[in-house]
Design a protein around this motif. Structure first.
Motif, PDB file in Angstrom:
ATOM      1  N   HIS A  96      29.061  39.268  36.118  1.00 11.97           N
ATOM      2  CA  HIS A  96      30.073  39.141  35.416  1.00 11.97           C
ATOM      3  C   HIS A  96      30.261  39.453  34.087  1.00 11.97           C
ATOM      4  CE1 HIS A  96      29.164  35.015  33.829  1.00 11.97           C
ATOM      5  NE2 HIS A  96      29.329  35.343  32.813  1.00 11.97           N
ATOM      6  N   TYR A 118      34.960  41.380  34.282  1.00 11.17           N
ATOM      7  CA  TYR A 118      34.357  41.631  35.638  1.00 11.17           C
ATOM      8  C   TYR A 118      33.738  40.625  36.337  1.00 11.17           C
ATOM      9  CZ  TYR A 118      31.365  43.866  39.339  1.00 11.17           C
ATOM     10  OH  TYR A 118      30.903  43.664  40.612  1.00 11.17           O
ATOM     11  N   ALA A 119      34.006  40.600  37.638  1.00 10.51           N
ATOM     12  CA  ALA A 119      33.449  39.824  38.523  1.00 10.51           C
ATOM     13  C   ALA A 119      33.500  40.253  39.795  1.00 10.51           C
ATOM     14  CB  ALA A 119      33.698  38.070  38.503  1.00 10.51           C
ATOM     15  N   SER A 150      38.275  43.331  38.898  1.00  7.79           N
ATOM     16  CA  SER A 150      37.625  44.226  37.908  1.00  7.79           C
ATOM     17  C   SER A 150      38.774  44.965  37.324  1.00  7.79           C
ATOM     18  CB  SER A 150      36.834  45.502  38.621  1.00  7.79           C
ATOM     19  OG  SER A 150      37.509  45.934  39.398  1.00  7.79           O
ATOM     20  N   HIS A 170      37.202  28.734  38.591  1.00 11.76           N
ATOM     21  CA  HIS A 170      36.018  29.301  38.480  1.00 11.76           C
ATOM     22  C   HIS A 170      34.965  28.095  38.443  1.00 11.76           C
ATOM     23  CE1 HIS A 170      32.727  31.397  36.671  1.00 11.76           C
ATOM     24  NE2 HIS A 170      32.394  30.656  35.819  1.00 11.76           N
ATOM     25  N   GLN A 174      34.976  36.321  42.517  1.00 11.96           N
ATOM     26  CA  GLN A 174      35.565  35.594  41.625  1.00 11.96           C
ATOM     27  C   GLN A 174      36.814  36.210  41.525  1.00 11.96           C
ATOM     28  OE1 GLN A 174      34.265  33.213  39.409  1.00 11.96           O
ATOM     29  NE2 GLN A 174      32.665  32.964  40.598  1.00 11.96           N
TER      30      GLN A 174
END
Length: 611
Positions: free
Chosen positions: A341, A419-420, A424, A515, A548
């Motif tokens: 991430h 980002y995960a 994105s 999360h 995510q």
């Protein structure tokens, strides 16, 4: 020496009995129950037996249910898992709950009828008993003495042959498509193209391609498995409750039926049929939203084959010499295999604010009575040589914005995509944007994981601007909920937590994102309005650290000032969690993947901008 149960030559006046050979197995599966909890049946392999009986509003066999409850009361705490299953006859969870008041047994909602079908259930008085270690069915029939004998044999680790007794009560009506009538060209290929092919293609992020009829046929057993266990598509939500999500990845019940029944029927393909998957064309650019106006090249990072890679904090100079309004942004990972991430923070020209100073300012902005009480708590902790209980402060004062500790503050300031996996792109609606002032920079918190092979990551970030001179009329806001204190006991299978985030003004909620880390199990988001009423917004019943995802509401939800978003979730720190690094340890808050977080990220737009 194991005792073999052989129930033969039974004479039944009310039911026909057949004694079959052992070996009939039902594959692994996952279903959401009527309370919104997902049950992945492989998780129950530490039990001795699983018992499942059909249930439906107005059609439940009450005698069977009463008999099952008696067995539940006797064996539920002795290694036997009990379930009811609604075989697609209703999808209304509340109606199902109302039909069985005071029944503690979860009702698995088999909306696509695939699990009931796989279990071989034909009548509402037919229960199934199987061995959760092997998924071998040992009993199918009414809840009577033979069922309990099979259950006891499994508990005693004895060999058991399948006993099947025909049901006599209401037949279960199965509907939908016949697997033998499914066309690859007209039915299967469109589902794969719509839901799978973007990742499962040459150059995609999936581990194998499904880009032709032969590849789909070859992978058909895997397709069945991941559909039945809800592993794919990734990041599935419970779309029977809450608000409709714009970017949900769930397959429809009909599509699930089509795929699984086609596989069960042999995954046949007519060689004369066209192959739509071979005709798909994919963009050769790395940018989903088109070529960015500004491309930021993150310095390449070499990630070792093994070991733990510390979090990296990488400053980026954007080189902006004039203010620009941002329409959106996107991250193009260089090596998604190792990049877990990125958390992106915009650094204004004057530099980042000090989190401690921002925290004190946030406290001082509260009504003086509450602010004084918090200052007293902090002073007492300091005097005792202890750290102040930050988690308690935020829990008791949800109108303090956790975002102040994460670099937020300027209402006009743009945000830039992080980002995960599966997340994105950050894109504003028309007329909404944020400002990147000349001299601004980025601070990137980058987290890498090793894969057994040394790799070099050269990630890029693209930013899309509004045309020069065009100033968007509105700004996007949001909030963060963060549990600063986490203590998950060893071997805890369902450690529940809750946190509250406060919306200070009338706003339109746009998206929600849970999360957690490896032990994250589930999370749901509830809006609690100032009058005390609650509304379920989103349920993520099977959270996955590998995906995510930010869930965008199909229609923004307008809520009054003072609304609270309650995040309720749970962790699985047991050996049943196959992602758990160590079930023997107490788990606390921390940034590394083997530690834990409990967070909710929210995006909303303040209504006051429209006035």
């Amino acid at each position: 020496m194991k005792t073999v149960i052989r129930l033969a030559c039974l004479i039944c006046t009310a039911a026909a009995l057949s004694l079959l050979h052992a070996g009939e197995r039902v594959g692994d599966f996952a279903l959401i129950d009527h309370n919104g909890y997902q049950h992945h049946m492989a998780w129950y392999d530490d039990h001795d037996a699983v018992v499942i009986l059909p249930q439906a509003v107005g059609a439940t066999d009450q005698a069977s249910l009463s008999a099952l409850q008696s067995l539940y009361n006797q064996y539920a705490d002795q290694g036997v898992a009990f379930f009811l299953i609604n075989p697609g006859l209703q999808t209304d969870r509340q109606a199902v709950a109302d039909a069985i008041p005071n029944v503690p047994i979860p009702v698995l909602m088999d909306d696509a009828q695939l699990v009931s079908e796989a279990l071989g259930l034909t009548h509402m008085d037919q229960a199934v008993v199987y061995d959760p270690a092997s998924f071998e069915v040992v009993y199918r029939g009414p809840v009577q003495a033979q069922l309990e004998e099979a259950l006891l044999a499994l508990r005693a680790d004895e060999s058991v042959e399948l006993v099947e007794i025909a049901g006599q009560q209401t037949p279960i009506a199965y509907g939908g498509i016949d697997g033998s009538a499914v066309s690859y060209q007209d039915d299967i290929a469109p589902i794969i193209a719509e839901n799978c092919a973007e990742c499962h293609r040459s150059g995609g992020i999936a581990p194998f391609a499904m880009d032709s009829k032969l590849s789909v046929q070859g992978w058909s057993p895997m397709i069945r498995e991941v559909v039945m266990t809800k592993r794919m598509p990734p990041g599935q939500i419970d779309n029977k409750v809450g608000h409709k999500i714009l970017n949900e990845m769930n397959l429809s019940d009909q599509d699930m039926q089509t795929l699984v029944r086609w596989v069960n029927a042999g995954a046949s393909i007519d060689d004369s049929e066209a192959d739509p998957l071979t005709e798909l064309v994919w963009s050769d650019t790395k940018w989903k939203m088109g070529t960015p106006d500004l491309i930021i090249k993150v310095p390449p990072q070499t990630i070792p084959a093994t070991g733990v890679v510390d979090y990296m904090d990488i400053p980026i100079d954007l080189g902006l010499t004039e203010d620009r309004w941002v329409k959106g942004s996107e991250v193009a990972p260089g090596a998604p295999e190792v990049l877990h991430h990125i958390i992106t923070t915009v650094v204004p020209p004057e530099g980042r604010s000090d989190p401690q100073t921002a925290f004190i300012q946030a406290i001082n902005s509260l009504p003086e009575e509450r602010a004084a009480a918090i200052r007293a708590q902090m002073f007492a902790a300091a005097a005792a040589g202890q750290q102040p209980d930050i988690d308690r402060i935020f829990r008791e004062n949800p109108d303090i914005d956790v975002g102040v500790l994460l670099g937020g503050g300027d209402a006009d300031q743009a945000s830039v995509a992080g980002y995960a996996p599966g997340n994105s792109v950050s894109w504003n609606p028309d007329g909404v944007g944020g400002l990147l002032r000349a001299g601004s920079g980025l601070s990137l918190q980058m987290h890498y994981t090793t894969t057994g092979k040394e790799m070099t990551d050269a990630t890029e970030i693209g930013i899309y601007f509004y045309p020069e001179g065009e100033v968007p009329a509105e700004r996007m806001s949001g909030g963060v909920g963060n549990a600063f204190t986490i203590s998950i006991p060893p071997h805890a299978k369902d450690h529940e937590m809750e946190l509250v985030t406060y919306i200070p003004e009338e706003a339109e909620i746009r998206s929600l994102m849970p999360h957690m880390h490896f032990r994250g199990k589930r999370m749901k988001f509830i809006a609690q309005y100032p009058d005390g009423e609650e509304e379920l917004l989103l349920s993520v019943p099977a959270y996955s650290f590998n995906w995510q995802l930010s869930h965008e509401l199909a229609e923004p939800l307008r809520v009054p000032a003072g609304t609270k978003i309650i995040a309720r979730g749970a962790f699985d720190n047991s050996a049943q969690n196959r992602f758990n690094p160590d079930p023997n340890t107490e788990v606390n808050w921390g940034e590394q993947s083997w530690e834990e977080m409990f967070m909710g990220f929210y995006e909303w737009k303040l209504v006051s901008q429209n006035n």
